[in-house]
Write a protein that holds these residues in place. Structure first.
Motif, PDB file in Angstrom:
ATOM      1  N   GLY A 175       0.825  -1.219   0.000  1.00  0.00           N
ATOM      2  CA  GLY A 175       0.000   0.000   0.000  1.00  0.00           C
ATOM      3  C   GLY A 175       0.851   1.258   0.000  1.00  0.00           C
TER       4      GLY A 175
ATOM      5  N   THR B 249       0.083   6.378   4.700  1.00  0.00           N
ATOM      6  CA  THR B 249       0.647   5.538   5.752  1.00  0.00           C
ATOM      7  C   THR B 249       1.802   4.684   5.228  1.00  0.00           C
ATOM      8  OG1 THR B 249      -1.590   5.440   6.668  1.00  0.00           O
ATOM      9  CG2 THR B 249       0.032   3.945   7.601  1.00  0.00           C
TER      10      THR B 249
ATOM     11  N   GLU C  24       2.199  -1.523  -4.654  1.00  0.00           N
ATOM     12  CA  GLU C  24       0.932  -0.793  -4.725  1.00  0.00           C
ATOM     13  C   GLU C  24       0.158  -1.248  -5.971  1.00  0.00           C
ATOM     14  OE1 GLU C  24      -1.007   1.632  -3.061  1.00  0.00           O
ATOM     15  OE2 GLU C  24      -2.249   1.197  -4.819  1.00  0.00           O
ATOM     16  N   THR C  25      -1.089  -1.636  -5.750  1.00  0.00           N
ATOM     17  CA  THR C  25      -1.948  -2.081  -6.852  1.00  0.00           C
ATOM     18  C   THR C  25      -2.020  -1.049  -7.969  1.00  0.00           C
ATOM     19  OG1 THR C  25      -3.363  -3.139  -5.242  1.00  0.00           O
ATOM     20  CG2 THR C  25      -4.276  -2.817  -7.433  1.00  0.00           C
TER      21      THR C  25
ATOM     22  N   ALA D 158      -7.615   5.933  -0.112  1.00  0.00           N
ATOM     23  CA  ALA D 158      -8.181   7.081   0.595  1.00  0.00           C
ATOM     24  C   ALA D 158      -7.241   8.283   0.580  1.00  0.00           C
ATOM     25  CB  ALA D 158      -8.495   6.694   2.038  1.00  0.00           C
ATOM     26  N   SER D 159      -5.951   8.028   0.522  1.00  0.00           N
ATOM     27  CA  SER D 159      -5.012   9.154   0.560  1.00  0.00           C
ATOM     28  C   SER D 159      -5.129  10.041  -0.666  1.00  0.00           C
ATOM     29  CB  SER D 159      -3.577   8.640   0.695  1.00  0.00           C
ATOM     30  OG  SER D 159      -3.462   7.867   1.871  1.00  0.00           O
TER      31      SER D 159
ATOM     32  N   ASN E 170      -9.381  12.172  -0.385  1.00  0.00           N
ATOM     33  CA  ASN E 170      -9.872  12.836   0.829  1.00  0.00           C
ATOM     34  C   ASN E 170      -9.895  14.345   0.632  1.00  0.00           C
ATOM     35  OD1 ASN E 170      -7.304  14.071   1.799  1.00  0.00           O
ATOM     36  ND2 ASN E 170      -6.670  11.930   1.747  1.00  0.00           N
ATOM     37  N   HIS E 171     -10.232  15.031   1.731  1.00  0.00           N
ATOM     38  CA  HIS E 171     -10.385  16.478   1.711  1.00  0.00           C
ATOM     39  C   HIS E 171      -9.073  17.244   1.652  1.00  0.00           C
ATOM     40  CE1 HIS E 171     -14.617  17.310   3.242  1.00  0.00           C
ATOM     41  NE2 HIS E 171     -14.395  18.106   2.236  1.00  0.00           N
TER      42      HIS E 171
ATOM     43  N   LEU F 200      -7.642  17.962   4.368  1.00  0.00           N
ATOM     44  CA  LEU F 200      -7.747  18.826   5.543  1.00  0.00           C
ATOM     45  C   LEU F 200      -6.756  18.344   6.594  1.00  0.00           C
ATOM     46  CD1 LEU F 200      -9.092  20.849   7.475  1.00  0.00           C
ATOM     47  CD2 LEU F 200     -10.965  19.238   7.752  1.00  0.00           C
TER      48      LEU F 200
ATOM     49  N   VAL G 154      -0.863  -7.440  -4.354  1.00  0.00           N
ATOM     50  CA  VAL G 154      -0.577  -8.632  -3.561  1.00  0.00           C
ATOM     51  C   VAL G 154      -1.792  -9.549  -3.650  1.00  0.00           C
ATOM     52  CG1 VAL G 154      -0.274  -9.486  -1.206  1.00  0.00           C
ATOM     53  CG2 VAL G 154       1.060  -7.526  -2.025  1.00  0.00           C
TER      54      VAL G 154
ATOM     55  N   ARG H  51     -13.165   5.371   3.515  1.00  0.00           N
ATOM     56  CA  ARG H  51     -12.549   5.474   4.839  1.00  0.00           C
ATOM     57  C   ARG H  51     -12.317   4.074   5.379  1.00  0.00           C
ATOM     58  NH1 ARG H  51     -16.952   8.588   4.790  1.00  0.00           N
ATOM     59  NH2 ARG H  51     -16.679  10.848   4.888  1.00  0.00           N
TER      60      ARG H  51
ATOM     61  N   GLY I 188      -7.591   5.551  11.279  1.00  0.00           N
ATOM     62  CA  GLY I 188      -6.865   6.813  11.415  1.00  0.00           C
ATOM     63  C   GLY I 188      -7.241   7.843  10.375  1.00  0.00           C
TER      64      GLY I 188
ATOM     65  N   LEU J 164      -5.520  10.952   7.484  1.00  0.00           N
ATOM     66  CA  LEU J 164      -4.354  11.472   6.784  1.00  0.00           C
ATOM     67  C   LEU J 164      -3.502  12.276   7.771  1.00  0.00           C
ATOM     68  CD1 LEU J 164      -2.934  12.058   4.062  1.00  0.00           C
ATOM     69  CD2 LEU J 164      -4.444  14.018   3.819  1.00  0.00           C
ATOM     70  N   THR J 165      -4.176  13.078   8.573  1.00  0.00           N
ATOM     71  CA  THR J 165      -3.488  13.932   9.540  1.00  0.00           C
ATOM     72  C   THR J 165      -2.610  13.133  10.490  1.00  0.00           C
ATOM     73  OG1 THR J 165      -5.383  15.407   9.402  1.00  0.00           O
ATOM     74  CG2 THR J 165      -3.889  15.769  11.242  1.00  0.00           C
TER      75      THR J 165
HETATM   76  C1  LIG Z   1     -13.956  11.104   1.842  1.00  0.00           C
HETATM   77  C2  LIG Z   1     -12.818  11.126   2.813  1.00  0.00           C
HETATM   78  C3  LIG Z   1     -12.388  12.322   3.334  1.00  0.00           C
HETATM   79  C4  LIG Z   1     -11.329  12.346   4.225  1.00  0.00           C
HETATM   80  N1  LIG Z   1     -10.890  13.546   4.658  1.00  0.00           N
HETATM   81  C5  LIG Z   1      -9.781  13.582   5.452  1.00  0.00           C
HETATM   82  C6  LIG Z   1      -9.235  14.829   5.818  1.00  0.00           C
HETATM   83  O1  LIG Z   1      -9.700  15.881   5.370  1.00  0.00           O
HETATM   84  N2  LIG Z   1      -8.173  14.855   6.638  1.00  0.00           N
HETATM   85  C7  LIG Z   1      -7.614  13.685   7.112  1.00  0.00           C
HETATM   86  O2  LIG Z   1      -6.667  13.776   7.879  1.00  0.00           O
HETATM   87  N3  LIG Z   1      -8.097  12.483   6.763  1.00  0.00           N
HETATM   88  C8  LIG Z   1      -9.161  12.400   5.930  1.00  0.00           C
HETATM   89  N4  LIG Z   1      -9.655  11.191   5.542  1.00  0.00           N
HETATM   90  C9  LIG Z   1      -8.996   9.968   6.006  1.00  0.00           C
HETATM   91  C10 LIG Z   1      -7.706   9.676   5.244  1.00  0.00           C
HETATM   92  O3  LIG Z   1      -7.887   9.873   3.862  1.00  0.00           O
HETATM   93  C11 LIG Z   1      -7.249   8.244   5.435  1.00  0.00           C
HETATM   94  O4  LIG Z   1      -7.292   7.935   6.793  1.00  0.00           O
HETATM   95  C12 LIG Z   1      -5.821   8.017   4.957  1.00  0.00           C
HETATM   96  O5  LIG Z   1      -5.634   8.542   3.665  1.00  0.00           O
HETATM   97  C13 LIG Z   1      -5.508   6.544   4.941  1.00  0.00           C
HETATM   98  O6  LIG Z   1      -4.240   6.343   4.364  1.00  0.00           O
HETATM   99  P1  LIG Z   1      -3.674   4.870   4.217  1.00  0.00           P
HETATM  100  O7  LIG Z   1      -2.352   4.995   3.597  1.00  0.00           O
HETATM  101  O8  LIG Z   1      -3.749   4.183   5.517  1.00  0.00           O
HETATM  102  O9  LIG Z   1      -4.702   4.117   3.245  1.00  0.00           O
HETATM  103  P2  LIG Z   1      -4.905   4.323   1.694  1.00  0.00           P
HETATM  104  O10 LIG Z   1      -4.593   5.677   1.276  1.00  0.00           O
HETATM  105  O11 LIG Z   1      -6.275   3.809   1.373  1.00  0.00           O
HETATM  106  O12 LIG Z   1      -3.805   3.372   1.066  1.00  0.00           O
HETATM  107  C14 LIG Z   1      -3.961   1.981   0.886  1.00  0.00           C
HETATM  108  C15 LIG Z   1      -3.295   1.591  -0.403  1.00  0.00           C
HETATM  109  O13 LIG Z   1      -3.180   0.167  -0.450  1.00  0.00           O
HETATM  110  C16 LIG Z   1      -3.333  -0.265  -1.776  1.00  0.00           C
HETATM  111  N5  LIG Z   1      -3.672  -1.686  -1.771  1.00  0.00           N
HETATM  112  C17 LIG Z   1      -4.814  -2.255  -1.330  1.00  0.00           C
HETATM  113  N6  LIG Z   1      -4.775  -3.585  -1.479  1.00  0.00           N
HETATM  114  C18 LIG Z   1      -3.582  -3.885  -2.046  1.00  0.00           C
HETATM  115  C19 LIG Z   1      -2.955  -5.104  -2.457  1.00  0.00           C
HETATM  116  N7  LIG Z   1      -3.548  -6.279  -2.313  1.00  0.00           N
HETATM  117  N8  LIG Z   1      -1.729  -5.035  -3.016  1.00  0.00           N
HETATM  118  C20 LIG Z   1      -1.103  -3.837  -3.164  1.00  0.00           C
HETATM  119  N9  LIG Z   1      -1.664  -2.668  -2.789  1.00  0.00           N
HETATM  120  C21 LIG Z   1      -2.880  -2.683  -2.221  1.00  0.00           C
HETATM  121  C22 LIG Z   1      -4.427   0.632  -2.287  1.00  0.00           C
HETATM  122  O14 LIG Z   1      -4.427   0.702  -3.706  1.00  0.00           O
HETATM  123  C23 LIG Z   1      -4.102   1.973  -1.630  1.00  0.00           C
HETATM  124  O15 LIG Z   1      -3.333   2.802  -2.447  1.00  0.00           O
HETATM  125  C24 LIG Z   1     -10.713  11.142   4.632  1.00  0.00           C
HETATM  126  C25 LIG Z   1     -11.147   9.930   4.101  1.00  0.00           C
HETATM  127  C26 LIG Z   1     -12.170   9.917   3.182  1.00  0.00           C
HETATM  128  C27 LIG Z   1     -12.589   8.614   2.592  1.00  0.00           C
END
Ligand SMILES: Cc1cc2nc3c(=O)[nH]c(=O)nc-3n(C[C@H](O)[C@H](O)[C@H](O)COP(=O)(O)OP(=O)(O)OC[C@H]3O[C@@H](n4cnc5c(N)ncnc54)[C@H](O)[C@@H]3O)c2cc1C
Lengths: 429, 530
Positions: free
Chosen positions: B9, B13, B32-33, B40-41, B44-45, B47, B169, B308, B344, B346-347
């Protein structure tokens, strides 16, 4: 406001349908007032399609390019019985095209129609377009493609969205022996180069000589040379012929992204010639007014300029186009509206039905089939299902039941429905 | 392929974790797929929460946001616009909630300042005249693309950490409590591969449940889709939040030159199938109008959605679930070298990465401490093209006539495309337009890629990056992807724009007429020529 302008026919819209209608009406002795925005026609590619593709009917099927448009009409109408072509005799399509082609020839823009078959021509992306009627400046390309004659595609330095390599690589399976070249436009200061600029430069013989000199060492053994559509703004045939003479081989044009030179040529041709035929043409203006009571004439206003004109017309031909032309309006939370008279619009139930999920869905999108329903004389139907007014007609892309973008029938529907509507209001002429 | 740590991913994060580990001297591979921020990254907003959004229902998450937000403002200022934020209530909103708000903020340690309604309207003239209460909080915005790209760039510079894009994966071989092999598939070529790693981390957000299941572990995920709308122009200087419990159409966040309105919350089964809908677009607008009436006449250029990653604590909808994060060591499933981090914000990505890296390092026997708390994130030149307004500024300064603007809406010149290809080209030997869109503003303006997509493709053919019909296939992909975000907001001017785009792509170029890569080989198909 000055004294009202009286006319037999007011044409609302200056796209291809409106312009063709003005040609037909003025030829038949009708007095015409016409208004519209100028964008519409310069955004066209300059090639005229009658029927270039049949969209898929069911999910999972591909859309199919059409080789023989008149033969394929029957197939189209079987699947799309509400298509405006259902109201036309195929012979009328040919007649209408020939009248417009005569007009354009007179304006210095000769076109060639394809008989039973569509021409096959290259697009700037390197895909193939099936089109029935093309500017003569594109013909050597269609012919060379059909024969597989060795050709060289030339790109001009600094002209965005046109890559000779892209055209050649993608056409390679269909057109063996394509080569490419890239040339800086002689006399141009460098940087970004716009097709219209080059076209105006090439009106001058010295510029043609300079370009030919620059090209000669680059095009190799090619028998034909293809350029983006830049061969002059007026009398492109003469510019092309001179270039061919200088290079010792045929040259042809490939349409470019909108707004391209062939569209601008059309706009200038219509705007240049129609006033001489007695058409009161108001460019960049709107014609607006209420739908009159049955039997009463139309009282319209030309708006958009400090001096407003009043137009009194017995008949109105609505050629106001779709969303881009301004004939249809699509606002959030409301049904699609017809913007001049508020006529009923056939359309999907709500906005979620306008577009399918997949942009390139071979079935096309429902929103493009929305539009005005008309009777056999091309009179739009009112709320009760009867013609909204006996003097009101409609033509072109505003008509329901077509998806011109996917069926590649835009010019055909525009020209042929305009022809039929004008004949319906001037019978025997 | 072998590596010390495999991170699955490349969201905030995963990329944040790669950097954290690299700063401790641990090298890793990120798979990364899709591309960076496909989840979600990228949906999102943007923000950078002060925490003010969560004070009423989740003090813990609010506090985390406050601390992390402050850290990121200091350590990665190039990714942040410290614009400030307002919480406003309008006539009819719950006045008890208004009265309790400052106390809740105080409890979470968040600086809050009470404003007169007139003062708030002077600060943000688009606010409704019916505003009855307003508070200022230290909200900011963050460019998640630049953040993730710079995390990766720094990790790469430190330890050669690499990103494998378009690599999914698909399976894990477990032996004696260890993940001994991870199976992957290239999502473009279909080619299968394996990776062996001492430690495997899933940072897959909403997909964490599925990935954990590949190793026989369980995470109770709740996938909540949120849809956001992008306006044509920026409407406020600050973030504007509705002062009420989190709900639809509550936040308007500036994003450089635009504003972003959100967001809905719809539980979905499959995060792969998330896409913004017409109904969600309308709902966001309906809810937001009392706060900002002029949204009724505003041009929207795009919608998008993210899912989310929420941890379902049994029952309850997406709104009720905590925004705190969870780190699973999966020892309950008998695993000793696999962990998952999800939930969690983005923040709070940095904190999530820190805690995860602590676990991974402990398991590897690495004792180096976390440095992301103190070490500034270096600004990488290749990543600056994601910044709205950067390209126009540069263009105004240099105005190089020989550098044509390929994207006219956002003023992205050919040289930007060339430099991205130069700097990141090894990541995409087969450059999709999407990859370039992620790393610049291409496709983000009012034409939504309709015109620049054609121009950039021509440029890539000209510069020899495209040499086959695959370039056309990439164009199709790009326009299809952009349309997903267009479809829900096609009314008014954007509907007109869409008609023009389709007239170009389908009417003139016939891109819908079939897969260009399936074109017949030379000479085979005589019919096509007849
Ligand atoms: C509508 C919305 C608004 C939001 N607004 C805010 C905000 O304003 N401020 C804030 O702080 N947070 C916000 N959030 C929350 C924030 O976006 C997420 O908590 C954060 O981006 C999560 O990051 P991550 O890296 O954990 O997950 P993700 O960004 O979802 O990353 C996971 C990655 O794993 C990859 N993946 C999945 N399965 C596989 C696999 N089998 N093999 C390889 N890769 C894979 C996916 O393609 C993806 O790129 C918001 C969320 C949403 C949905």
């Amino acid at each position: 406001m000055s004294t009202p302008l009286r006319c037999d026919l007011a044409i609302i819209g200056t796209g291809l349908a409106g312009m063709a209608a003005a040609v037909f009406a003025s030829s038949r002795g009708l007095s015409v007032a016409q208004a519209g925005s100028t964008g519409a026609i310069s955004y066209t590619s300059g090639v005229f399609d009658v029927l270039g593709a049949l969209p898929a009917v069911a999910q999972g099927q591909p859309a199919r390019p059409v080789e023989r448009p008149f033969e394929a009409l029957a197939e189209l109408l079987r699947d799309e019985p509400g298509h405006p072509y259902a109201l036309l005799d195929p012979e009328d399509i040919r007649l209408a095209f020939h009248e417009v082609m005569d007009f354009l020839r007179e304006a210095g823009l000769p076109y060639r129609a394809g008989g039973e078959k569509n021409f096959l021509l290259p697009t700037p992306a390197g895909t193939l377009k099936h089109s029935w009627c093309v500017p003569e400046t594109t013909l050597p390309g269609c012919e060379a493609l059909a024969e597989g004659a060795p050709a060289c595609i030339v790109a001009i330095e600094g002209m965005k969205g046109f890559s000779a390599r892209q055209v050649a690589v993608n056409l390679a399976p269909y057109w063996p022996g394509l080569t490419t070249a890239r040339v800086a436009m002689p006399g141009h200061p460098g940087g970004e180069v716009y097709p219209e600029q080059v076209a105006r430069m090439l009106e001058v013989p010295a510029a043609r000589r300079a370009l030919a000199e620059a090209l000669a060492p680059l095009v190799g053994p090619a028998r034909v040379v293809g350029l983006p559509a830049v061969l002059g703004m007026h009398r492109p045939g003469d510019v092309a012929a001179d270039m061919a003479r200088l290079l010792g081989r045929a040259v042809f044009e490939i349409p470019t992204m909108p707004p391209g030179v062939p569209g601008i040529r059309l706009k200038e041709a219509f705007e240049g010639l129609l006033p001489g035929r007695g058409v009161a043409l108001f460019c960049q203006q709107k014609l607006v007014g209420p739908l009159p009571a049955p039997g009463a004439p139309f009282r319209l206003r030309v708006t958009g300029q400090p001096v407003e004109h009043e137009v009194l017309a017995d008949r109105v031909l609505l050629c106001s186009g779709r969303f881009l032309g301004g004939g249809l309006g699509g606002l959030r939370g409301r049904p699609i509206t017809e913007t001049v008279f508020g006529l009923p619009v056939a359309q999907p139930e709500d906005r979620s039905g306008w577009y399918r999920q997949d942009y390139l869905d071979p079935r096309g999108h429902e929103v493009h089939r929305a539009g005005l329903r008309v009777d056999a004389a091309l009179r739009p139907l009112g709320p009760g299902g009867a013609p909204a007014h006996e003097g009101l007609f409609a033509a072109g892309s505003i008509l329901a039941g077509q998806d011109w973008i996917r069926m590649k029938c835009g010019a055909g529907v525009a020209i042929a429905t305009a022809f039929k509507a004008v004949r319906a209001m001037a019978p025997g002429r | 392929m072998r590596t010390d740590v495999l991170i699955i991913g490349a969201g905030a994060t995963g990329t944040g974790l790669a950097r954290d580990l690299a700063l401790r001297g641990v090298s890793c591979v990120v798979v990364e797929t899709g591309d960076v921020n496909s989840g979600a990254s990228g949906g999102n907003h943007g923000l950078l929460h002060s925490g003010g959004r969560y004070v009423s229902n989740d003090t813990e998450a609010a506090r985390e946001c406050r601390e992390e937000g402050a850290l990121i403002k200091r350590l990665a200022p190039q990714c942040v616009e410290d614009c400030g934020g307002l919480f406003v209530a309008v006539a009819g909103d719950d006045e008890r909630f208004v009265a309790d708000y400052p106390g809740w903020c105080a409890a979470a340690g968040i600086e809050v300042c009470c404003l007169e309604p007139a003062e708030a309207r002077a600060m943000e003239p688009v606010l409704s005249p019916k505003v009855i209460a307003a508070f200022a909080v230290p909200d900011a915005t963050i460019d998640p693309f630049r953040l993730a790209l710079e995390n990766m760039a720094h990790a790469h510079a430190l330890t050669g950490c690499t990103l494998l894009r378009r690599t999914r994966v698909t399976g894990m071989d477990v032996d004696a409590g260890r993940v001994v092999r991870v199976h992957t598939v290239n999502t473009v070529s279909g080619e299968a591969g394996t990776i062996e790693a001492a430690q495997v981390v899933s940072a897959t957000g909403a997909w964490a449940g599925r990935v954990a299941a590949l190793a026989g572990a369980h995470i109770p995920m709740l996938c909540s889709q949120g849809t956001l709308l992008v306006t044509h122009e920026r409407m406020t200087r600050r973030v504007v939040n509705r002062l009420r419990p989190p709900g639809n159409g509550d936040i308007l966040v500036p994003g450089g030159t635009v504003s972003i309105l959100g967001t809905t919350s719809v539980t979905v089964d499959d995060p792969d199938r998330a896409r913004p809908t017409v109904a969600e677009a309308d709902e966001n607008l309906r809810q937001a109008l009392p706060m900002i009436p002029s949204l009724a006449y505003t041009r929207f250029v795009r919608a998008y959605c993210g899912v989310r990653p929420l941890i379902s604590a049994g029952g309850g909808d997406g709104r009720a679930v905590s925004r705190g994060f969870m780190l699973y060591d999966h020892t309950d499933a008998g695993l000793s070298n696999f962990c998952s981090v999800t939930g969690g914000k983005l923040t709070t990505f940095r904190l999530m990465a820190e805690k995860t890296a602590d676990l991974v390092c402990a398991r590897l026997g690495v004792t180096a401490p976390c440095r992301t708390r103190t070490e500034p994130l270096p600004a990488a030149p290749a990543c600056r093209w994601t910044e709205p307004g950067f390209a126009p500024r540069l263009w105004a300064q240099r105005h190089d006539a020989d550098d044509p603007l390929l994207c006219e809406c956002e003023m992205v010149p050919a040289s930007a495309v060339d430099s991205i290809m130069n700097d990141c080209g090894q990541q995409f030997p087969d450059p999709g337009l999407q990859a370039l869109g992620k790393r610049s503003r291409i496709g983000k303006g009012s034409c939504q890629g309709a015109f620049c997509g054609v121009r950039v493709a021509a440029h890539l053919y000209d510069t020899g990056h495209y040499t086959s019909p695959r370039g056309l296939a990439r164009m199709r992909e790009f326009f299809t992807e952009r349309f997903k975000g267009q479809r829900p907001i096609l009314w008014g001017p954007q509907l007109i724009q869409a008609e023009l785009a389709e007239a170009l792509h389908c009417g003139l170029l016939g891109l819908e007429l079939g897969d260009p890569e399936a074109a017949p080989a030379a000479g085979k198909d005589e019919e096509a020529r007849s």
